[in-house]
Design an enzyme around this catalytic site. Structure first.
Site, mmCIF file in Angstrom:
data_model
loop_
_atom_site.group_PDB
_atom_site.id
_atom_site.type_symbol
_atom_site.label_atom_id
_atom_site.label_comp_id
_atom_site.label_asym_id
_atom_site.label_seq_id
_atom_site.Cartn_x
_atom_site.Cartn_y
_atom_site.Cartn_z
ATOM 1 N N TYR A 56 0.874 -1.203 -0.087
ATOM 2 C CA TYR A 56 0.035 -0.092 -0.057
ATOM 3 C C TYR A 56 0.731 1.395 -0.001
ATOM 4 C CZ TYR A 56 -4.466 2.308 0.499
ATOM 5 O OH TYR A 56 -5.484 3.350 0.271
ATOM 6 N N LYS A 111 -20.437 -20.690 -9.093
ATOM 7 C CA LYS A 111 -19.827 -20.699 -10.402
ATOM 8 C C LYS A 111 -18.454 -20.195 -10.280
ATOM 9 C CE LYS A 111 -21.257 -20.740 -15.126
ATOM 10 N NZ LYS A 111 -22.024 -21.491 -15.556
#
Length: 446
Positions: A56, A111
């Protein structure tokens, strides 16, 4: 009470108990040990202050600035190149209907994990509360920066056709509606093999499709591209055969497959007389004894309604012992299952940075699947599905989802088609190296 009635009551009780057990197991599976079916894990070290300064601020600014100068570098510095979104609005979920975006989330999570399990593709589910197709399009069209591809799922027809068409026009990444094209690819692969076994040619047969939604229309369009005569294809919905002058229940997508040889309202039962192929993407138990008995010699029946097919295989074979039958269920032979297709299609599309998944890529996938069914099956497949015979023939016209060769065969064939058709931005340079990379990708982590 007679012995027959006692036996029937016992069978009904057993079925009811099995259903209740399955319900409890399914709910517990989704709830324990933590809710849902996947989590997000870091791929970089984050153990020290220095690690965090790279992950970060301030270090993260460096790849941001590079991507701002050259957007293609997003594929080098982010997970975009291996990230797909599985997106729905919950308007046509499995056999459950319009249950809404939130209730569709277990399906979309499922899925997503299939992408990862079978092809190493990272996928997240996005359940969008936007039943209006224009609103849905306006939301999804803004997501291209985050993903390498979009898999549309469980969107009602005809909205699904319009949504996919528009998103393909305006988005620079592959858009693929699996309910349409995944089903069509597997269906065509199985049909090619079934026709070879029965000694028939695709250009000379009479084909009936019951179901004019997403899957039915896509199946017929791909079958026509494979050589079937449009004059020998008859698509039915709940009102019967679709023909040019019919007024009720029509839309432009149905009209594209309206059979010009039909000049009056015709029922499913009547049009099935002397048919060679009967494809169902409709509802349970609609293929009657009369329909099946009146088909031609060596009929091909793909009864793909879920969870219960248009006719169960035992009945179909009772009425027509010479038939080749497939369903969408894993507890019968010849399962037409999309998981044999969509993970590997996206694997190739991502690896070649294809701008779309085109007809050439779909056809290549179907050919690869059909060819694999003719090869000897490895032991790992036999162990995964004990008691089954995996020899090319009437009870084995498509591979199983557990065949580890699907990854290599389909991804390589699709990558080649992407390059040859001009949609691959980064074509594969060495296919032998690519094959090995695909094999290595799916090896269990040590």
């Amino acid at each position: 009470m007679s012995d027959t009635n006692t036996q029937s009551t016992s069978q009904d009780t057993d079925a009811s108990n099995a259903e209740a057990t399955m319900k409890l197991e399914a709910l517990d599976y989704h709830a324990q040990p933590i809710p849902g079916k996947f989590v997000i894990l870091p791929t970089k070290a984050m153990d020290t202050q220095h690690d965090l300064s790279l992950a970060y601020s301030p270090g993260v600014a460096e790849p941001c600035l590079e991507i701002a100068k050259n957007p293609e570098l997003a594929y080098k510095y982010t997970n975009k190149g291996n990230m797909v979104a599985c997106i729905t609005n919950g308007t046509a979920v499995l056999g459950l209907g319009n249950i809404g975006a939130l209730a569709s989330k277990p399906v979309m999570e499922g899925k997503s994990v299939l992408f990862k399990k079978f092809a190493g593709v990272d996928c997240i589910d996005l359940c969008v509360d936007a039943p209006d197709p224009n609103e849905f399009i306006n939301i999804v069209k803004c997501l291209a920066p985050s993903f390498g591809g979009i898999n549309l799922e469980d969107i009602k027809g005809p909205d699904c056709f319009e949504i996919e068409e528009k998103l393909k026009e305006i988005m620079p990444i592959p858009i693929f509606h699996d309910d349409q094209h995944g089903t069509a690819i597997i269906c065509l692969a199985g049909l090619w093999n079934a026709l070879e076994i029965s000694g028939k040619l695709i250009g000379e047969i009479k084909i009936i499709c019951n179901g004019a939604g997403a899957a039915g229309i896509a199946c017929m369009n791909l079958i026509v591209k494979a050589g079937a005569s449009i004059n020998n294809i008859f698509v039915c919905d709940t009102k019967g055969v679709i023909w040019p002058e019919r007024k009720l229940g029509m839309n432009k997508f149905k009209m594209s497959l309206a059979n010009k040889t039909i000049t009056q309202d015709t029922s499913l039962e009547d049009i099935c007389d002397e048919a060679d192929v009967l494809i169902g993407v409709s509802a349970a138990n609609v293929f009657t004894e009369k329909i099946v008995r009146n088909m031609k010699k060596d009929p091909v029946i793909f009864a793909m309604a879920n969870p219960n097919p248009e006719i169960i295989p035992t009945l179909a074979k009772k009425y027509r012992p010479d038939c080749i039958i497939a369903t969408g269920r894993s507890d019968y032979a010849n399962q037409i299952n999309n998981v044999m297709c969509f993970p590997f299609l996206f694997r190739a599309a991502l690896d070649t940075r294809s701008t779309q998944i085109n007809e050439e890529m779909k056809m290549a996938a179907a050919k690869a699947i059909a060819a694999l069914a003719k090869e000897e099956v490895p032991e790992v497949v036999k162990k995964a599905m004990p008691g089954r015979e995996f020899i090319f023939g009437r009870d084995y016209v498509v591979p199983t989802p557990f065949d580890p060769r699907l990854m290599e065969r389909i991804a390589v064939s699709v990558a080649e088609a992407a390059a040859e058709s001009g949609v691959a931005k980064t074509p594969i340079k060495d296919y032998e190296v690519y094959k090995q990379l695909l094999k290595d990708m799916m090896k269990p982590a040590k």
